[in-house]
Design a protein around this motif. Structure first.
Motif, PDB file in Angstrom:
ATOM      1  N   THR A   1       0.918  -1.266  -0.028  1.00 59.08           N
ATOM      2  CA  THR A   1       0.059  -0.118  -0.026  1.00 59.08           C
ATOM      3  C   THR A   1       0.839   1.398  -0.003  1.00 59.08           C
ATOM      4  OG1 THR A   1      -1.702  -1.306   1.217  1.00 59.08           O
ATOM      5  CG2 THR A   1      -1.841   1.121   1.199  1.00 59.08           C
ATOM      6  N   ARG A   2       1.920   1.271   0.928  1.00 59.73           N
ATOM      7  CA  ARG A   2       2.550   2.443   0.887  1.00 59.73           C
ATOM      8  C   ARG A   2       3.623   2.534  -0.261  1.00 59.73           C
ATOM      9  NH1 ARG A   2       5.762   1.477   6.452  1.00 59.73           N
ATOM     10  NH2 ARG A   2       7.030   3.126   5.731  1.00 59.73           N
TER      11      ARG A   2
ATOM     12  N   ILE B   1       1.159   4.158  -2.601  1.00 64.36           N
ATOM     13  CA  ILE B   1       0.962   5.569  -2.296  1.00 64.36           C
ATOM     14  C   ILE B   1       2.181   6.554  -2.828  1.00 64.36           C
ATOM     15  CG2 ILE B   1       0.787   7.279  -0.542  1.00 64.36           C
ATOM     16  CD1 ILE B   1      -0.680   5.586   1.098  1.00 64.36           C
ATOM     17  N   SER B   2       3.360   6.111  -2.639  1.00 65.76           N
ATOM     18  CA  SER B   2       4.547   6.746  -3.196  1.00 65.76           C
ATOM     19  C   SER B   2       4.482   6.695  -4.535  1.00 65.76           C
ATOM     20  CB  SER B   2       5.825   5.655  -2.658  1.00 65.76           C
ATOM     21  OG  SER B   2       6.943   6.414  -3.246  1.00 65.76           O
TER      22      SER B   2
ATOM     23  N   THR C   1       3.760  11.884  -0.115  1.00 71.80           N
ATOM     24  CA  THR C   1       5.180  11.220   0.495  1.00 71.80           C
ATOM     25  C   THR C   1       5.054  11.047   1.731  1.00 71.80           C
ATOM     26  OG1 THR C   1       5.629  12.697  -1.540  1.00 71.80           O
ATOM     27  CG2 THR C   1       7.537  11.943  -0.150  1.00 71.80           C
TER      28      THR C   1
ATOM     29  N   ALA D   1       3.353   7.861   2.535  1.00 78.67           N
ATOM     30  CA  ALA D   1       3.984   6.583   2.148  1.00 78.67           C
ATOM     31  C   ALA D   1       5.074   6.154   3.095  1.00 78.67           C
ATOM     32  CB  ALA D   1       4.632   6.861   0.918  1.00 78.67           C
ATOM     33  N   ASP D   2       5.531   7.348   3.841  1.00 78.40           N
ATOM     34  CA  ASP D   2       6.800   7.419   4.933  1.00 78.40           C
ATOM     35  C   ASP D   2       5.987   6.995   6.224  1.00 78.40           C
ATOM     36  OD1 ASP D   2       8.737   7.693   3.115  1.00 78.40           O
ATOM     37  OD2 ASP D   2       8.638   9.943   3.592  1.00 78.40           O
TER      38      ASP D   2
END
Lengths: 129, 541
Positions: B49-50, B53-54, B87, B90-91
């Motif tokens: 998922t992350r 998103i990135s 961003t 995503a982090d």
């Protein structure tokens, strides 16, 4: 005397902008153009193309414009090729920063496709001053 | 030889088609991004998922660039902060509710921006004036035999001039047009110009009928003849937009780096200069270095909260009137009142609507700036008054001492001003003073500090400028100003000024400001003694 600018290596990650600017540079500016989608592609194509000028988008995923420029200039024979950066909303102090990073000047986005080539040429001509 | 005009028309056509394609693709890309975002929000929070998103963040970045290029600046305005929020998201190891909310709003804003549209894909995007590129000229439509010196006068006021007695070609850009009503067919020309730029009509007839006819032809302003230079200059300033005002400067304080930068970016997109800091303890340094028009800060921060921070800021007298705006998730009325008591000017409720944020911040900051300008300025010229100028001088000298740097102080004085007042009356004297104020504002950089120091005396602080360079700048103002004619019914005269310049090179110590003023004053005196109408540097004979 100034040498006429013909061969431009252009790097821009967005396909639609690349098409528009690429056409403007070829049809309006009559440049011989190599358009690349990424810094990596530019590094692959630059040696065979022998560009006179790099035209680089600043913000690109992966390898950004200044990094790309540094690596392009490290290639044999390309160490002295001048560069112009393209980026959005440039403030005067940022222009200085991009110049310090090795750019002749900065062209701000959004650009006018009809005058883009003239801007590129004007910057190219000025570099000998 | 190929016909270059038809080639250009062809290129223009092709570009137009490409732009239309680009706009269609924008719509597809926004739709794709929206769908992908929705799908991602339904997934569990894991590495995939992350990564997705990135990936979306990169898409948002490209949209921000493409939006501007294809004539949808509002799309860029939403896509740029969206990139940042995504961003940050995503982090994050855990889903962050506030960022998800922000992203929701920004994704919706993309579609809204697209629907609002521009409808003008044939038009080139609003070209930002490139560095060093000249501003659009003022078109002067007048018969030189009837209105001699008009073009020269406008050029002396600091505008690029384009001359013509008829309509210029359609691609010619103009900031504004000055049209002499004495030209045959003046109102027909006005009608042609009015769709392209503001029109100022110079006319002997200023009765209601004449004004109505002019208004119907699209004329924006009438300046009566014989010409009053200041009145024309005021209109030109308004239309040709030599906006002297530096853009609004906003300081954003939020302990969350990504949010701080997201707010800052939204403000930048709205044309303000924004600086963000995430360490509240740096707030005083930041205020000193960016001199903000407004501070936007988070009310709830872990180490130092917004109320404590407001208290710290308000301890300094100079910051008493600095507007403070809180971002708060808090619905607690009592705590809001406490924050207001300490000088918080307004609350913006989180999660923040970025569009509204920019509007509220701009309104507050503009009003604060306008009030400050009235409090600090000289009523005749709008320049800094004596007291405020000296305050700025001290501040700048402190800054030079801290960061290293050079400034040059110029004191200048109108020559034989008393005679002007005696011969032409005080109203003419005031007009001369306003003209010099205007010349200084127009010819110097907007970062330079200009004050009315006394009756006919002015003070100018040129930042980052050596004495010799200051002399070149001041002498340029002098040449233009001395060429500017002042007219009365019976006479026509010009005015000169003398100037003395001193730089802070080699100066030090607590009485630095006084010493600098004394040195510039002595140089001014030397210029007067040398016959007036000239500039002297301190220490120069």
């Amino acid at each position: 005397m100034s040498i006429t600018l013909e061969r431009v290596l252009y790097v821009e990650d967005d396909a639609d902008i690349r098409t528009l600017a690429g056409f403007a540079l070829k049809a309006v500016g009559r440049f011989t153009l190599e358009a690349c989608a990424s810094g990596q592609e530019a590094l692959n194509k630059a040696p065979g193309f022998a560009p006179q000028l790099f035209l680089l988008d600043v913000m690109m995923p992966g390898m950004d414009g200044p990094t790309t420029l540094g690596r392009l200039r490290a290639l044999p024979g390309l160490g002295a090729v001048p560069a112009i950066f393209m980026t959005a909303k440039v403030q005067p102090q940022e222009v200085e920063r991009y110049k310090a990073l090795g750019g002749l000047d900065v062209i701000s986005k959004p650009f006018d496709p009809m005058t883009l080539s003239a801007s590129v040429r004007a910057i190219w001509e000025r570099r000998h001053d | 030889m190929i016909d270059s005009a038809s080639m250009e028309a062809e290129a223009r056509d092709a570009l137009r088609r490409m732009r239309a394609d680009g706009v269609r693709r924008l719509a597809e890309r926004v739709a794709d991004l929206t769908t992908a975002w929705k799908a991602l929000t339904l997934r569990p929070w894991d590495a995939a998922t992350r990564a997705g998103i990135s990936e979306l963040a990169s898409g948002a970045h490209r949209l921000a660039g493409a939006g501007g290029t294809f004539g949808f600046p509002a799309l860029s305005a939403a896509a740029a902060p969206l990139e940042l929020v995504l961003t940050g998201l995503a982090d994050s190891a855990v889903p962050d509710g506030e960022r998800v909310n922000q992203a929701h709003k920004l994704v919706a804003a993309l579609t809204a921006a697209l629907e609002a549209g521009t409808g003008a894909i044939d038009e080139p995007p609003p070209a930002l004036t490139a560095p060093g590129e000249a501003a659009d000229p003022v078109l002067v439509c007048a018969d030189e035999a009837v209105q001699p010196g008009l073009a020269a006068l406008i050029s002396n006021l600091g505008y690029a001039v384009l001359r013509g007695e008829a309509l210029p070609p359609p691609e010619q850009r103009m900031a504004t047009a000055v049209l002499d009503a004495a030209l045959p067919d003046a109102l027909r020309i006005a009608r042609g110009l009015a769709t392209r730029c503001p029109v100022i009509l110079l006319s002997e007839e200023t009765g209601f009928e004449a004004r109505l006819a002019a208004a119907r032809a699209g004329v924006n302003a009438i300046v009566p003849k014989p010409l009053e230079t200041n009145e024309l200059a005021d209109w030109l300033d308004q239309f040709a937009g030599h906006r002297r005002e530096a853009s609004l400067s906003i300081l954003v304080v939020d302990d969350d780096v990504v949010l701080a930068e997201t707010y800052a970016m939204a403000l930048r997109q709205a044309g303000m200069e924004a600086t963000s800091i995430s360490d509240p303890s740096r707030v005083l340094d930041a205020i000193a270095s960016v001199t903000p028009d407004l501070v936007l800060m988070d009310l709830q921060m872990p180490d130092i909260d917004g109320i404590e921070l407001a208290r710290v800021i308000r301890q300094t007298r100079r910051h008493m009137s600095l507007p403070l705006l809180f971002l708060s998730a808090e619905q607690d009325a009592a705590r809001q009142i406490q924050a207001r008591r300490l000088g918080g000017d307004d609350f913006i409720v989180k999660p923040v609507d970025l569009g509204r944020l920019a509007t509220v911040v701009r309104l507050r900051a503009e009003r604060a700036r306008a009030l400050r300008a009235i409090m600090e300025s000289d009523s005749l010229t709008g320049l800094l008054n004596h007291g405020r100028f000296k305050e700025r001088l001290s501040l700048e000298l402190q800054r030079c001492r801290r960061e290293g740097g050079i400034v040059s102080l110029t004191l200048l004085d109108l020559d034989h001003f008393k005679q002007i007042n005696d011969q032409h009356g005080h109203l003419m004297g005031d007009r001369v003073i306003r003209s010099l104020a205007r010349s200084l504002q127009k010819r110097l950089r907007r970062t330079d500090v200009i004050g009315r120091y006394g009756g006919e005396e002015f003070a100018v602080l040129l930042l980052g400028t050596e004495a010799e360079a200051a002399r070149a700048a001041i002498d340029q103002v002098r040449r233009r100003f001395t060429a500017l004619p002042f007219e009365t019914d019976s006479s026509r005269f010009t005015v000169s000024f003398s100037a003395g310049i001193a730089s802070n090179a080699g100066l030090d110590g607590p009485r630095e400001a006084e010493t600098l003023i004394e040195a510039a004053d002595a140089a001014l005196y030397a210029a007067k003694r040398a016959g007036r109408g000239c500039t002297r540097l301190a220490g120069e004979d």
